[in-house]
Design a protein around this motif. Structure first.
Motif, mmCIF file in Angstrom:
data_model
loop_
_atom_site.group_PDB
_atom_site.id
_atom_site.type_symbol
_atom_site.label_atom_id
_atom_site.label_comp_id
_atom_site.label_asym_id
_atom_site.label_seq_id
_atom_site.Cartn_x
_atom_site.Cartn_y
_atom_site.Cartn_z
ATOM 1 N N VAL A 81 0.868 -1.312 -0.039
ATOM 2 C CA VAL A 81 -0.181 0.055 0.078
ATOM 3 C C VAL A 81 0.832 1.300 0.028
ATOM 4 C CG1 VAL A 81 -1.865 -1.195 1.232
ATOM 5 C CG2 VAL A 81 -0.141 0.216 2.240
ATOM 6 N N GLN B 249 -3.609 4.376 0.334
ATOM 7 C CA GLN B 249 -3.790 4.724 -0.975
ATOM 8 C C GLN B 249 -3.158 3.673 -2.044
ATOM 9 O OE1 GLN B 249 -2.113 6.534 1.167
ATOM 10 N NE2 GLN B 249 -0.120 7.169 0.218
ATOM 11 N N GLU B 250 -3.537 3.734 -3.284
ATOM 12 C CA GLU B 250 -2.820 2.728 -4.370
ATOM 13 C C GLU B 250 -1.515 2.914 -4.301
ATOM 14 O OE1 GLU B 250 -3.849 -0.004 -6.072
ATOM 15 O OE2 GLU B 250 -5.445 0.217 -4.710
ATOM 16 N N GLU C 176 -0.547 6.510 -6.266
ATOM 17 C CA GLU C 176 -1.066 7.344 -6.422
ATOM 18 C C GLU C 176 -0.809 8.381 -4.914
ATOM 19 O OE1 GLU C 176 -5.882 6.989 -5.487
ATOM 20 O OE2 GLU C 176 -5.147 5.692 -6.912
#
Length: 162
Positions: free
Chosen positions: A70, A89-90, A93
């Motif tokens: 992550v 978050q991804e 990203e």
């Protein structure tokens, strides 16, 4: 039919804990911020720099065996007083409100040790439906129940070597 107590809406907003650690704020700050220390008590892997604005990732388990990677972004790094970051978050990203959760550690000298105020927020901003919100919140609350005691014992072992 069994009745499940649903958590009150307000309670799903943040997870908050207070911990007393028998180690100095300098030691505790290193343990919560330095990736080499963080991997001793929380994720299996951590790639970021402990400076505001640094973006990287943390991993749990072996990513080739179904583990999870992550995103991790440092929001504030103020040694030895506070360290905060966004995560979940991804990877790759940009972390922002609505795609990530915000974790804040505030450190305060207390006797010979440190009082740590831990807070994780952002659950309600993710736009999840109620069941997902509740499940994720409980998953994180349970996770921190496991990891925060490890933070305490690991910080104290580092402090005793300092």
């Amino acid at each position: 039919m069994q009745h499940h107590e649903h958590l009150a809406g307000a309670e799903l907003g943040s997870i908050e804990r207070e911990l007393y650690i028998d180690a100095t704020p300098d030691v505790v700050y290193e343990v919560i911020s330095d990736p080499r220390h963080v991997t001793e008590w929380w994720p299996d892997g951590a790639t970021y720099e402990a400076v505001a604005g640094s973006e990287g990732s943390i991993s749990f388990g072996d990513c080739s065996q179904g583990g999870k990677l992550v995103g991790f972004a440092v929001v504030e790094a103020l040694p030895p007083r506070s360290f905060s970051f966004r995560w979940t978050q991804e990877p790759g990203e940009a972390a922002r409100r609505g795609n990530s959760l915000l974790v804040t550690f505030e450190l305060e000298p207390s006797g010979d040790g440190t009082l740590v105020r831990f807070r994780e927020t952002g659950f309600r901003e993710m736009g999840w439906e109620a069941a997902v919100l509740e499940a994720t919140y409980l998953d994180h609350a349970n996770g921190w129940e496991h990891f925060l005691p490890r933070l305490v014992s690991y910080s104290e072992s580092v402090g005793s070597r300092a």
